[in-house]
Enzyme design. Structure first.
Site, mmCIF file in Angstrom:
data_model
loop_
_atom_site.group_PDB
_atom_site.id
_atom_site.type_symbol
_atom_site.label_atom_id
_atom_site.label_comp_id
_atom_site.label_asym_id
_atom_site.label_seq_id
_atom_site.Cartn_x
_atom_site.Cartn_y
_atom_site.Cartn_z
ATOM 1 C CG ASP A 83 -8.411 -4.268 -2.939
ATOM 2 O OD1 ASP A 83 -7.633 -3.317 -3.108
ATOM 3 O OD2 ASP A 83 -9.642 -4.167 -3.039
ATOM 4 C CG HIS B 99 -2.095 0.913 1.085
ATOM 5 N ND1 HIS B 99 -2.029 2.262 1.299
ATOM 6 C CD2 HIS B 99 -3.362 0.643 0.720
ATOM 7 C CE1 HIS B 99 -3.223 2.790 1.077
ATOM 8 N NE2 HIS B 99 -4.048 1.839 0.720
HETATM 9 C C1 SDX Z 1 -6.192 0.016 -2.992
HETATM 10 O O1 SDX Z 1 -4.286 4.447 -2.079
HETATM 11 C C2 SDX Z 1 -5.296 3.912 -1.515
HETATM 12 O O2 SDX Z 1 -5.786 4.327 -0.493
HETATM 13 C C3 SDX Z 1 -5.864 2.706 -2.259
HETATM 14 C C4 SDX Z 1 -6.921 1.886 -1.512
HETATM 15 C C5 SDX Z 1 -8.193 2.686 -1.310
HETATM 16 O O3 SDX Z 1 -8.936 2.383 -0.349
HETATM 17 O O4 SDX Z 1 -8.507 3.534 -2.184
HETATM 18 O O5 SDX Z 1 -6.432 1.515 -0.246
HETATM 19 C C6 SDX Z 1 -7.327 0.648 -2.282
HETATM 20 O O6 SDX Z 1 -5.964 0.324 -4.131
HETATM 21 C C7 SDX Z 1 -5.308 -0.952 -2.245
HETATM 22 C C8 SDX Z 1 -4.116 -1.459 -3.112
HETATM 23 C C9 SDX Z 1 -4.625 -2.584 -4.037
HETATM 24 N N1 SDX Z 1 -3.553 -2.980 -4.978
HETATM 25 C C10 SDX Z 1 -2.922 -4.146 -4.868
HETATM 26 O O7 SDX Z 1 -3.090 -4.954 -3.961
HETATM 27 C C11 SDX Z 1 -1.932 -4.414 -6.017
HETATM 28 C C12 SDX Z 1 -0.629 -4.959 -5.437
HETATM 29 N N2 SDX Z 1 0.043 -3.858 -4.696
HETATM 30 C C13 SDX Z 1 1.070 -3.130 -5.372
HETATM 31 O O8 SDX Z 1 0.964 -3.016 -6.751
HETATM 32 C C14 SDX Z 1 1.547 -1.896 -4.619
HETATM 33 O O9 SDX Z 1 1.759 -2.275 -3.326
HETATM 34 C C15 SDX Z 1 0.712 -0.633 -4.654
HETATM 35 C C16 SDX Z 1 0.453 -0.194 -6.037
HETATM 36 C C17 SDX Z 1 -0.565 -0.830 -3.927
HETATM 37 C C18 SDX Z 1 1.494 0.468 -3.926
HETATM 38 O O10 SDX Z 1 2.680 0.583 -4.590
HETATM 39 P P1 SDX Z 1 3.626 1.871 -4.373
HETATM 40 O O11 SDX Z 1 3.242 2.646 -3.193
HETATM 41 O O12 SDX Z 1 3.714 2.614 -5.669
HETATM 42 O O13 SDX Z 1 4.959 1.189 -3.977
HETATM 43 P P2 SDX Z 1 6.052 0.733 -4.987
HETATM 44 O O14 SDX Z 1 5.420 0.193 -6.234
HETATM 45 O O15 SDX Z 1 7.023 1.830 -5.108
HETATM 46 O O16 SDX Z 1 6.671 -0.512 -4.210
HETATM 47 C C19 SDX Z 1 7.719 -0.315 -3.285
HETATM 48 C C20 SDX Z 1 8.529 -1.613 -3.373
HETATM 49 C C21 SDX Z 1 8.910 -1.969 -4.805
HETATM 50 O O17 SDX Z 1 10.098 -2.728 -4.743
HETATM 51 P P3 SDX Z 1 11.515 -1.921 -5.038
HETATM 52 O O18 SDX Z 1 11.368 -1.304 -6.414
HETATM 53 O O19 SDX Z 1 11.632 -0.893 -3.938
HETATM 54 O O20 SDX Z 1 12.553 -3.007 -4.993
HETATM 55 O O21 SDX Z 1 7.713 -2.704 -2.904
HETATM 56 C C22 SDX Z 1 7.508 -3.627 -3.969
HETATM 57 C C23 SDX Z 1 7.818 -2.897 -5.244
HETATM 58 O O22 SDX Z 1 8.256 -3.808 -6.237
HETATM 59 N N3 SDX Z 1 6.109 -4.018 -3.909
HETATM 60 C C24 SDX Z 1 5.691 -5.267 -4.095
HETATM 61 C C25 SDX Z 1 4.299 -5.206 -3.921
HETATM 62 N N4 SDX Z 1 3.932 -3.936 -3.638
HETATM 63 C C26 SDX Z 1 5.057 -3.204 -3.646
HETATM 64 N N5 SDX Z 1 6.344 -6.407 -4.381
HETATM 65 C C27 SDX Z 1 5.579 -7.528 -4.505
HETATM 66 N N6 SDX Z 1 4.228 -7.540 -4.353
HETATM 67 C C28 SDX Z 1 3.560 -6.411 -4.054
HETATM 68 N N7 SDX Z 1 2.225 -6.413 -3.899
#
Ligand code: SDX
Length: 436
Positions: free
Chosen positions: A362, A305
């Site tokens: 989710d 998140h």
């Molecule tokens: C919702 O914003 C809100 O409030 C949203 C929400 C709402 O109520 O409106 O809460 C609802 O959208 C919840 C999120 C649902 N999405 C998912 O579950 C999809 C999977 N999650 C990821 O795609 C991710 O965690 C995000 C998109 C939710 C957040 O990503 P960020 O904040 O942009 O973080 P990032 O992509 O910069 O990740 C930081 C690191 C990265 O690794 P590095 O590049 O630092 O090595 O963490 C890793 C990412 O690769 N990472 C994950 C991961 N989420 C982040 N690695 C594996 N699996 C994951 N799910």
């Protein structure tokens, strides 16, 4: 005297005021940054940038706190209803009995969809995704109802109630029509959530029996989804709304943004992931390894998140709700066992611990929706119905914001510097690629 921060560059010191929020969070007011320094900021995804002041929802990602208008999500989920929570988000205060009745009556008064709109539903391909249908139909709603003029508070409240009520009705219509089934009309004798379930599952040959536990569960599900400060889809509503377009178009933009698998589409993606794990023998380990592999675009759906760097408070409530509903309905869903195993393995894995990746709202929501019979392609629609009061409250606040401006971010240009036009006869293929 408000606090200030100093920026030093080339021996010059620039001062900027500090804005302090209710809970002590601080922002540097950089509205005069470019004018004073010639600099802009660079913040992809606006991860460090506040785009507004808001009184609606407070999220503390480090402590796992979520409050709507100051009320903790845990209390609202336990003691409130979705309609009451929608009223709270829109009006800032919990309603009196009279106010709640008037609001509920208004929702009932606007629960029907114009009969001419049914043709639109009929003409979507049967396999059309309900989120695409919903965003199109919400935009189309505007053509059936007068745009907000200077009608004042009353007209605004009618428009908000119209959207809250009709989006729920249209979602059920989209489902019924996609199945080739008879559309079930809303009923004034049913509550908001019971009405939705009845419109989804009632049929001329088998009347739907309202189950109070499922209605309570749906209230909790939608309360948990009702708002979440400046998430991607809310930011879309505010951004599109900042152009002073009609409210229907702004909400349609929110629906489209929510559709994405990184945002609201994750609830459907989680179930697809859990099913894939189940079909591959039930061991989550390969998926966890894939999620950790930088060369693999796969991410663990329902994990991580932008704001929560600890457990999403909504996930804990959702997990409890899943167990309650599955026990009540005597359903043994193997995906729930896989979800719990996956959660435990990820939470104990250094990769997820170091990156502070926890289950989000989710992760378990799809298990609940499956249990009450919602088809997977309707999962994100369920999120959209829940988030609608939040979008409407945020849109209303943005329209009334004295600091409100047209969204127009800046950029850092890294493209080609000035160059002369080359007539086509003089262009060589290689030079075309060299100069880009
Ligand atoms: C919702 O914003 C809100 O409030 C949203 C929400 C709402 O109520 O409106 O809460 C609802 O959208 C919840 C999120 C649902 N999405 C998912 O579950 C999809 C999977 N999650 C990821 O795609 C991710 O965690 C995000 C998109 C939710 C957040 O990503 P960020 O904040 O942009 O973080 P990032 O992509 O910069 O990740 C930081 C690191 C990265 O690794 P590095 O590049 O630092 O090595 O963490 C890793 C990412 O690769 N990472 C994950 C991961 N989420 C982040 N690695 C594996 N699996 C994951 N799910």
């Amino acid at each position: 005297m408000s606090e200030k921060v100093k920026l030093e560059y080339n021996g010059k010191i620039y001062e900027f005021p500090v804005i302090v929020g209710t809970e002590g969070e601080k922002a540097i007011d950089i509205r005069e940054l470019r004018e004073k320094t010639g600099f802009i900021t660079y913040d992809p995804g606006l991860a460090n940038t506040g785009v507004c002041k808001s009184s609606i929802t407070y999220v503390n990602g480090e402590k796992g706190i979520l409050r709507y208008r100051g009320y903790p999500i845990e209390e609202l989920a336990e003691k409130s209803t979705f309609v009451e929570t929608a009223y709270l988000l829109l009006n800032g205060e919990l309603p009196t009995k009279e106010e709640l009745k008037a609001f509920s009556d208004k929702l009932n008064d606007h629960s029907l969809v114009h009969e001419d709109m049914r043709e639109f539903f009929q003409n979507f391909p049967r396999r059309a995704h309900p989120m695409g249908i919903l965003s199109s139909m919400v935009t189309a709603l505007r053509e059936f109802y007068p745009e907000l003029k200077e009608g004042g508070e009353e007209e605004l409240n009618t428009t908000l109630a119209r959207l809250l009520s009709k989006v729920r009705t249209m979602a059920a219509m989209a489902y019924k029509i996609s199945r080739g089934h008879k559309v079930i009309y809303p009923r004034h004798d049913l509550s908001y959530c019971a009405n939705f379930l009845n419109m989804m599952f009632d049929s001329p040959v088998k009347p739907y029996v309202i189950d109070d536990d499922i209605v309570k569960g749906l209230n909790i599900f939608w309360i948990l989804h009702a708002d979440h400060e400046q998430n991607c889809s809310t930011a879309a509503v505010r951004l599109v709304g900042s152009a002073k377009v009609n409210i229907y178009a702004a909400i349609s933009a929110g629906i489209s943004a929510l559709w994405g698998p990184l945002h609201g589409g994750a609830n459907q993606a989680v179930i697809e992931m859990l099913k894939e794990i189940y079909e591959n023998g039930g061991d989550p380990k390969p998926f966890i390894e894939r999620a950790k592999d930088k060369n693999d675009p796969f991410r663990l759906m329902g994990f991580g998140h932008r704001i929560y760097k600890t457990h999403d408070p909504r996930e804990k409530i959702m997990k409890k709700l899943c167990h309650k509903i599955l026990d009540k309905l005597k359903i043994k869903d193997p995906l729930l066992d896989i979800a719990r195993k996956l959660e435990e393995m990820a939470l104990n894995d250094p990769y997820f611990q170091e990156k502070k990746l926890y289950p989000n709202v989710d992760f378990y929501s799809g298990i609940f929706l499956r249990a009450i019979g919602i088809p997977e392609n309707m999962f994100t629609v369920m999120f959209a119905i829940g988030r609608l009061p939040g979008w409407l409250a945020q849109w209303k606040e943005s329209m009334e914001d004295p600091d409100g401006k047209l969204y127009r971010p800046r950029q850092v240009y890294v493209g080609p510097s000035k160059r002369e036009y080359i007539p086509i006869e003089e262009r060589e293929k290689s030079t075309a690629t060299e100069s880009t």
